[in-house]
Motif scaffolding. Structure first.
Motif, PDB file in Angstrom:
ATOM      1  N   SER A   1       0.753  -1.253  -0.027  1.00 38.11           N
ATOM      2  CA  SER A   1       0.048  -0.129   0.072  1.00 38.11           C
ATOM      3  C   SER A   1       0.891   1.237   0.054  1.00 38.11           C
ATOM      4  O   SER A   1       2.272   1.248  -0.063  1.00 38.11           O
ATOM      5  CB  SER A   1      -0.955  -0.050   1.144  1.00 38.11           C
ATOM      6  N   LYS A   2       0.385   2.444  -0.034  1.00 40.91           N
ATOM      7  CA  LYS A   2       0.850   3.724  -0.404  1.00 40.91           C
ATOM      8  C   LYS A   2       1.933   3.913   0.919  1.00 40.91           C
ATOM      9  O   LYS A   2       3.172   4.492   0.897  1.00 40.91           O
ATOM     10  CB  LYS A   2      -0.139   4.618  -0.423  1.00 40.91           C
ATOM     11  N   ASP A   3       1.322   3.546   2.153  1.00 42.41           N
ATOM     12  CA  ASP A   3       2.113   3.804   3.537  1.00 42.41           C
ATOM     13  C   ASP A   3       2.936   2.655   3.892  1.00 42.41           C
ATOM     14  O   ASP A   3       3.929   3.024   4.619  1.00 42.41           O
ATOM     15  CB  ASP A   3       1.054   4.067   4.580  1.00 42.41           C
ATOM     16  N   GLY A   4       2.974   1.499   3.424  1.00 42.02           N
ATOM     17  CA  GLY A   4       3.867   0.347   3.702  1.00 42.02           C
ATOM     18  C   GLY A   4       3.388  -0.054   5.212  1.00 42.02           C
ATOM     19  O   GLY A   4       2.267   0.460   5.663  1.00 42.02           O
ATOM     20  N   ILE A   5       4.399  -0.799   5.859  1.00 43.95           N
ATOM     21  CA  ILE A   5       4.198  -1.052   7.244  1.00 43.95           C
ATOM     22  C   ILE A   5       5.398  -1.517   7.779  1.00 43.95           C
ATOM     23  O   ILE A   5       6.532  -1.554   7.006  1.00 43.95           O
ATOM     24  CB  ILE A   5       3.436  -2.309   7.194  1.00 43.95           C
ATOM     25  N   SER A   6       5.731  -1.294   9.125  1.00 41.87           N
ATOM     26  CA  SER A   6       6.799  -1.534   9.784  1.00 41.87           C
ATOM     27  C   SER A   6       6.900  -3.041  10.473  1.00 41.87           C
ATOM     28  O   SER A   6       5.594  -3.536  10.742  1.00 41.87           O
ATOM     29  CB  SER A   6       6.915  -0.476  10.864  1.00 41.87           C
ATOM     30  N   PHE A   7       7.946  -3.553  10.581  1.00 41.80           N
ATOM     31  CA  PHE A   7       7.831  -4.793  11.335  1.00 41.80           C
ATOM     32  C   PHE A   7       9.151  -4.598  12.486  1.00 41.80           C
ATOM     33  O   PHE A   7      10.313  -4.040  12.186  1.00 41.80           O
ATOM     34  CB  PHE A   7       8.156  -5.811  10.571  1.00 41.80           C
ATOM     35  N   GLY A   8       8.964  -5.545  13.448  1.00 39.01           N
ATOM     36  CA  GLY A   8      10.151  -5.424  14.515  1.00 39.01           C
ATOM     37  C   GLY A   8      10.684  -6.651  14.681  1.00 39.01           C
ATOM     38  O   GLY A   8      10.284  -7.691  14.172  1.00 39.01           O
ATOM     39  N   SER A   9      12.047  -6.622  15.081  1.00 36.98           N
ATOM     40  CA  SER A   9      12.733  -7.786  15.166  1.00 36.98           C
ATOM     41  C   SER A   9      13.615  -7.692  16.557  1.00 36.98           C
ATOM     42  O   SER A   9      13.635  -6.788  17.211  1.00 36.98           O
ATOM     43  CB  SER A   9      13.758  -8.206  14.172  1.00 36.98           C
ATOM     44  N   GLY A  10      14.451  -8.637  17.085  1.00 34.31           N
ATOM     45  CA  GLY A  10      15.181  -8.564  18.072  1.00 34.31           C
ATOM     46  C   GLY A  10      16.283  -7.789  18.213  1.00 34.31           C
ATOM     47  O   GLY A  10      17.042  -7.620  18.823  1.00 34.31           O
ATOM     48  N   GLY A  11      16.714  -7.091  16.844  1.00 34.46           N
ATOM     49  CA  GLY A  11      17.972  -6.352  16.538  1.00 34.46           C
ATOM     50  C   GLY A  11      18.250  -6.368  15.131  1.00 34.46           C
ATOM     51  O   GLY A  11      17.861  -7.194  14.395  1.00 34.46           O
ATOM     52  N   PRO A  12      19.190  -5.478  14.824  1.00 37.60           N
ATOM     53  CA  PRO A  12      19.638  -5.321  13.383  1.00 37.60           C
ATOM     54  C   PRO A  12      20.558  -6.687  13.085  1.00 37.60           C
ATOM     55  O   PRO A  12      21.483  -7.213  13.846  1.00 37.60           O
ATOM     56  CB  PRO A  12      20.706  -4.207  13.282  1.00 37.60           C
ATOM     57  N   ALA A  13      20.399  -7.210  11.858  1.00 34.22           N
ATOM     58  CA  ALA A  13      20.827  -8.561  11.356  1.00 34.22           C
ATOM     59  C   ALA A  13      20.647  -9.895  12.261  1.00 34.22           C
ATOM     60  O   ALA A  13      21.374 -10.735  11.945  1.00 34.22           O
ATOM     61  CB  ALA A  13      22.234  -8.195  11.580  1.00 34.22           C
ATOM     62  N   SER A  14      19.494  -9.701  13.023  1.00 34.37           N
ATOM     63  CA  SER A  14      18.946 -10.956  13.652  1.00 34.37           C
ATOM     64  C   SER A  14      18.157 -11.740  12.410  1.00 34.37           C
ATOM     65  O   SER A  14      17.987 -11.094  11.530  1.00 34.37           O
ATOM     66  CB  SER A  14      17.922 -10.405  14.789  1.00 34.37           C
ATOM     67  N   ILE A  15      18.175 -13.040  12.936  1.00 36.08           N
ATOM     68  CA  ILE A  15      17.394 -13.787  11.929  1.00 36.08           C
ATOM     69  C   ILE A  15      15.904 -13.285  11.572  1.00 36.08           C
ATOM     70  O   ILE A  15      15.312 -13.313  10.477  1.00 36.08           O
ATOM     71  CB  ILE A  15      17.231 -15.300  12.371  1.00 36.08           C
ATOM     72  N   GLY A  16      15.196 -12.679  12.539  1.00 30.78           N
ATOM     73  CA  GLY A  16      14.112 -12.001  12.382  1.00 30.78           C
ATOM     74  C   GLY A  16      14.165 -10.945  11.473  1.00 30.78           C
ATOM     75  O   GLY A  16      13.178 -10.613  10.196  1.00 30.78           O
ATOM     76  N   HIS A  17      15.030 -10.084  11.510  1.00 33.06           N
ATOM     77  CA  HIS A  17      15.117  -8.865  10.539  1.00 33.06           C
ATOM     78  C   HIS A  17      15.453  -9.494   9.289  1.00 33.06           C
ATOM     79  O   HIS A  17      14.777  -9.069   8.169  1.00 33.06           O
ATOM     80  CB  HIS A  17      16.737  -8.259  10.997  1.00 33.06           C
ATOM     81  N   ILE A  18      16.560 -10.421   8.729  1.00 30.88           N
ATOM     82  CA  ILE A  18      16.700 -11.043   7.554  1.00 30.88           C
ATOM     83  C   ILE A  18      15.324 -11.713   7.193  1.00 30.88           C
ATOM     84  O   ILE A  18      15.086 -11.448   5.801  1.00 30.88           O
ATOM     85  CB  ILE A  18      17.865 -12.056   7.554  1.00 30.88           C
ATOM     86  N   SER A  19      14.586 -12.478   7.926  1.00 29.98           N
ATOM     87  CA  SER A  19      13.475 -12.907   7.517  1.00 29.98           C
ATOM     88  C   SER A  19      12.446 -11.912   6.853  1.00 29.98           C
ATOM     89  O   SER A  19      11.887 -12.465   5.956  1.00 29.98           O
ATOM     90  CB  SER A  19      12.621 -13.881   8.407  1.00 29.98           C
TER      91      SER A  19
END
Length: 319
Positions: free
Chosen positions: A146-164
């Motif tokens: 969408s125009k606004d997009g969305i944010s997502f959180g992870s446990g930190g930069p370069a964490s497996i959540g971030h990369i996923s």
């Protein structure tokens, strides 16, 4: 020295070397964990350390070496003598992520390790705050494009959540802003409060929250559904078969481990992973184990690195 004497000397040296390898281990073995005590890797290491030590006849001592995306422990491993007395509780972070988000790559995770034994993998969980109105990966993709997009959180930069999350962003061709937290706990707090609409992390800590309805499980990144959350679809079922992320666990050592050592270590670990108490502990962490050969485990490490490299580069993740 005559030819016969030289041959006799060479034969004696070969015999002594073979005896030394056969005698392994004759002192305690160090098992490096690349995270602080209390995390999944640490729990897995401590779960297998005692029964492994019993099988080998020497204590297996857990040594926590956190830092730099797992690279501190990884570097300590590759710099250790290749004698079987220093091993690492390997996982995706120090092998597939950490070395590639530093200014200088500290080691080659394929060439500088002997990858001995696969101990299972835990999937990553995509989840949403109930306040976000997102009930599926399709909903997430719709919002991301969408125009606004969305944010997502992870446990930190370069964490497996971030990369996923970056992996999904690339597949969905969406606009997703990463919010890096200092660990999974503060990310969870904001997810529960609705300050962040989407969270992405390894499944382990979030099972009770999904079961209790406090967060909405969108998908797991494993090949099959997690036995801990059987109602949550896989990413393949949700329309994203390429979004396969295995946060694997294994035992690796420095490059050049003698075959006699790796064979005995592999056999001992294979026996440990048949013990019901060990398997139950792993299952409670969301870790699914199936037998792999040493070659299959090494191939898994190499293939994940190859697959994730462009995603990590595109994400701009740095430590």
């Amino acid at each position: 020295m005559s030819l016969i004497t030289r041959l006799q000397t060479a034969a004696l040296v070969a015999t002594l070397c073979a005896s030394a390898h056969a005698a392994w281990p004759d002192k305690p073995i160090k098992l490096i964990v690349t995270f602080a005590p209390g995390g999944a890797s640490d729990i897995v290491a401590r779960t297998i350390a005692e029964p492994l030590g019993q099988k080998l006849g020497q204590p297996v001592v857990v040594d926590n070496r956190p830092g730099a995306g797992g690279s501190v422990g990884g570097l300590a491993t590759v710099q250790a003598p290749a004698d079987g007395y220093t091993l690492m509780m390997a996982n995706s972070t120090p092998l597939s992520i950490g070395p590639f988000v530093l200014d200088r790559q500290p080691y080659d995770p394929v060439k500088q390790f002997t990858h001995v034994f696969y101990a299972g993998s835990a999937p990553v969980l995509f989840m949403a705050s109930p306040k976000a109105g997102i009930n599926s990966l399709a909903d997430l993709a719709k919002q991301a494009t969408s125009k606004d997009g969305i944010s997502f959180g992870s446990g930190g930069p370069a964490s497996i959540g971030h990369i996923s999350g970056e992996f999904f962003k690339a597949l969905a061709k969406g606009n997703m802003q990463h919010v890096a937290y200092k660990g999974g706990a503060p990310m969870t707090t904001d997810l529960l409060g609705g300050q962040i609409p989407v969270g992405i992390d390894v499944i382990t800590a979030f099972v009770p929250l999904v079961k209790g309805g406090q967060v909405k499980g969108l998908a797991v990144t494993s090949a099959g559904r997690s036995p801990l959350l059987p109602e949550v679809p896989t990413t393949a079922e949700a329309g994203y078969p390429k979004l396969r992320v295995d946060n694997y666990f294994g035992v690796s050592g420095p490059a050049g481990l003698p075959k006699e050592v790796t064979d005995r270590l592999y056999a001992a670990l294979a026996e440990v992973l048949t013990q019901p108490a060990v398997l139950k502990k792993l299952e409670d962490l969301g870790i699914v184990y199936h037998k792999m050969t040493q070659a299959e485990y090494a191939a898994l490490v190499a293939s994940q690195i190859s697959e994730w490299a462009p995603i990590i580069k595109a994400s701009g993740a740095k430590l």
